[in-house]
Design a protein around this motif. Structure first.
Motif, PDB file in Angstrom:
ATOM      1  N   ARG A 145       0.778  -1.099   0.009  1.00  0.00           N
ATOM      2  CA  ARG A 145       0.003  -0.077   0.132  1.00  0.00           C
ATOM      3  C   ARG A 145       1.039   1.250   0.088  1.00  0.00           C
ATOM      4  NH1 ARG A 145      -4.238  -0.299   4.844  1.00  0.00           N
ATOM      5  NH2 ARG A 145      -5.010  -1.663   3.550  1.00  0.00           N
ATOM      6  N   GLU A 146       0.610   2.237  -0.668  1.00  0.00           N
ATOM      7  CA  GLU A 146       1.259   3.423  -0.978  1.00  0.00           C
ATOM      8  C   GLU A 146       0.484   4.667  -0.617  1.00  0.00           C
ATOM      9  OE1 GLU A 146       4.120   5.467  -4.583  1.00  0.00           O
ATOM     10  OE2 GLU A 146       2.689   4.074  -4.894  1.00  0.00           O
ATOM     11  N   GLU A 147       1.270   5.363   0.077  1.00  0.00           N
ATOM     12  CA  GLU A 147       0.740   7.053   0.203  1.00  0.00           C
ATOM     13  C   GLU A 147       0.981   7.808  -1.036  1.00  0.00           C
ATOM     14  OE1 GLU A 147       2.460   9.032   3.589  1.00  0.00           O
ATOM     15  OE2 GLU A 147       1.477  10.889   3.185  1.00  0.00           O
ATOM     16  N   VAL A 148      -0.109   8.192  -1.394  1.00  0.00           N
ATOM     17  CA  VAL A 148      -0.057   9.171  -2.498  1.00  0.00           C
ATOM     18  C   VAL A 148       0.158  10.646  -2.199  1.00  0.00           C
ATOM     19  CG1 VAL A 148      -1.162   9.755  -4.784  1.00  0.00           C
ATOM     20  CG2 VAL A 148      -1.210   7.561  -4.063  1.00  0.00           C
ATOM     21  N   GLY A 161      -4.764  23.047   5.029  1.00  0.00           N
ATOM     22  CA  GLY A 161      -4.553  23.142   3.480  1.00  0.00           C
ATOM     23  C   GLY A 161      -2.965  22.733   3.094  1.00  0.00           C
ATOM     24  N   SER A 162      -2.388  22.700   4.112  1.00  0.00           N
ATOM     25  CA  SER A 162      -0.938  21.991   3.352  1.00  0.00           C
ATOM     26  C   SER A 162      -0.894  20.843   2.691  1.00  0.00           C
ATOM     27  CB  SER A 162       0.021  22.157   4.735  1.00  0.00           C
ATOM     28  OG  SER A 162       0.305  23.444   5.499  1.00  0.00           O
ATOM     29  N   THR A 163      -0.062  20.605   1.648  1.00  0.00           N
ATOM     30  CA  THR A 163      -0.045  19.426   1.067  1.00  0.00           C
ATOM     31  C   THR A 163       1.109  18.408   1.095  1.00  0.00           C
ATOM     32  OG1 THR A 163       0.297  20.380  -0.791  1.00  0.00           O
ATOM     33  CG2 THR A 163      -1.947  20.211  -0.322  1.00  0.00           C
ATOM     34  N   SER A 164       1.136  17.251   0.935  1.00  0.00           N
ATOM     35  CA  SER A 164       2.433  16.488   0.788  1.00  0.00           C
ATOM     36  C   SER A 164       1.895  15.117  -0.436  1.00  0.00           C
ATOM     37  CB  SER A 164       2.960  15.927   1.952  1.00  0.00           C
ATOM     38  OG  SER A 164       1.948  14.944   2.440  1.00  0.00           O
ATOM     39  N   TYR A 165       3.217  15.032  -0.987  1.00  0.00           N
ATOM     40  CA  TYR A 165       2.973  14.031  -2.180  1.00  0.00           C
ATOM     41  C   TYR A 165       4.065  12.946  -2.113  1.00  0.00           C
ATOM     42  CZ  TYR A 165      -0.033  17.480  -4.221  1.00  0.00           C
ATOM     43  OH  TYR A 165      -0.981  18.355  -4.332  1.00  0.00           O
ATOM     44  N   ALA A 166       3.899  11.936  -2.466  1.00  0.00           N
ATOM     45  CA  ALA A 166       5.071  10.781  -2.641  1.00  0.00           C
ATOM     46  C   ALA A 166       5.854  11.363  -3.814  1.00  0.00           C
ATOM     47  CB  ALA A 166       4.157   9.594  -3.230  1.00  0.00           C
ATOM     48  N   ASP A 167       7.128  11.006  -3.834  1.00  0.00           N
ATOM     49  CA  ASP A 167       7.918  11.432  -4.921  1.00  0.00           C
ATOM     50  C   ASP A 167       7.700  10.918  -6.177  1.00  0.00           C
ATOM     51  OD1 ASP A 167      11.090  11.153  -2.886  1.00  0.00           O
ATOM     52  OD2 ASP A 167       9.797  12.796  -3.163  1.00  0.00           O
ATOM     53  N   ARG A 221       3.035  15.994 -10.917  1.00  0.00           N
ATOM     54  CA  ARG A 221       1.965  15.410 -11.850  1.00  0.00           C
ATOM     55  C   ARG A 221       0.713  15.285 -11.240  1.00  0.00           C
ATOM     56  NH1 ARG A 221       2.071  10.169 -13.356  1.00  0.00           N
ATOM     57  NH2 ARG A 221       3.224   9.387 -11.545  1.00  0.00           N
ATOM     58  N   PHE A 222       0.606  15.192  -9.900  1.00  0.00           N
ATOM     59  CA  PHE A 222      -0.569  14.873  -8.912  1.00  0.00           C
ATOM     60  C   PHE A 222      -0.892  16.021  -8.323  1.00  0.00           C
ATOM     61  CE2 PHE A 222      -1.086   9.793  -8.954  1.00  0.00           C
ATOM     62  CZ  PHE A 222      -0.967   9.772 -10.501  1.00  0.00           C
ATOM     63  N   THR A 223      -2.090  16.550  -7.881  1.00  0.00           N
ATOM     64  CA  THR A 223      -2.487  17.469  -7.222  1.00  0.00           C
ATOM     65  C   THR A 223      -3.857  17.279  -6.244  1.00  0.00           C
ATOM     66  OG1 THR A 223      -1.613  19.287  -8.676  1.00  0.00           O
ATOM     67  CG2 THR A 223      -3.253  20.000  -7.071  1.00  0.00           C
ATOM     68  N   ILE A 224      -3.676  17.300  -5.010  1.00  0.00           N
ATOM     69  CA  ILE A 224      -4.566  16.845  -4.046  1.00  0.00           C
ATOM     70  C   ILE A 224      -5.145  18.292  -3.767  1.00  0.00           C
ATOM     71  CG2 ILE A 224      -3.062  17.114  -2.062  1.00  0.00           C
ATOM     72  CD1 ILE A 224      -4.793  15.018  -0.768  1.00  0.00           C
ATOM     73  N   SER A 225      -6.641  18.346  -3.660  1.00  0.00           N
ATOM     74  CA  SER A 225      -7.526  19.392  -3.124  1.00  0.00           C
ATOM     75  C   SER A 225      -8.519  19.322  -2.639  1.00  0.00           C
ATOM     76  CB  SER A 225      -7.451  20.355  -4.430  1.00  0.00           C
ATOM     77  OG  SER A 225      -8.448  19.696  -5.141  1.00  0.00           O
ATOM     78  N   ARG A 226      -9.132  20.019  -1.754  1.00  0.00           N
ATOM     79  CA  ARG A 226     -10.338  19.977  -0.940  1.00  0.00           C
ATOM     80  C   ARG A 226     -11.249  21.154  -1.103  1.00  0.00           C
ATOM     81  NH1 ARG A 226      -8.539  19.347   4.591  1.00  0.00           N
ATOM     82  NH2 ARG A 226      -8.346  21.534   4.455  1.00  0.00           N
TER      83      ARG A 226
END
Length: 120
Positions: free
Chosen positions: A45-48, A55-61, A66-71
């Motif tokens: 299982r991988e955190e994306v 609203g602070s975001t973090s991403y897998a390398d 390429r990906f954007t998380i938003s709410r």
């Protein structure tokens, strides 16, 4: 009770885009840390990506740039915009949430998942 319902998965060609949505109910999305994870059969299982209450975001390398998380707090919905998709992005994608906001691997609430398949 807390419920997370994903949608937006599907099949796409390499280089294409998809936007995943996660409708949250039973709580305010803005009051929780939320994130997306994925899992392909036979893999870990991988955190994306994650987003905290501020609203602070973090991403897998592997997905940075390429990906954007938003709410959208008004819609109580979490999104994952996925661009420049690669075959290795193929997986079941899960929406997750937690009020303690510790490590993603310990997030308490999970949706049922939505399948993303990227073909060459």
């Amino acid at each position: 009770q807390v419920q997370l319902v994903e949608s937006g998965g599907g099949s796409v060609q390499v280089g294409g885009s998809l936007r995943l949505s996660c409708a949250a109910s039973g709580f305010l999305a803005s009051s929780a840390c939320m994130g997306w994870g994925r899992q392909d059969p036979g893999k870990e299982r991988e955190e994306v990506a994650t987003i905290d209450r501020k609203g602070s975001t973090s991403y897998a390398d592997s997905v940075k740039g390429r990906f954007t998380i938003s709410r959208d707090n008004a819609k109580n919905t979490l999104y994952l915009q996925m661009n420049s998709l690669k075959p290795e992005d193929t997986a079941m994608y899960y929406c997750t949430a937690d009020f303690f906001c510790g490590a993603w691997s310990e997030y308490k609430y999970w949706g049922q998942g939505t399948q993303v398949t990227v073909s060459a």
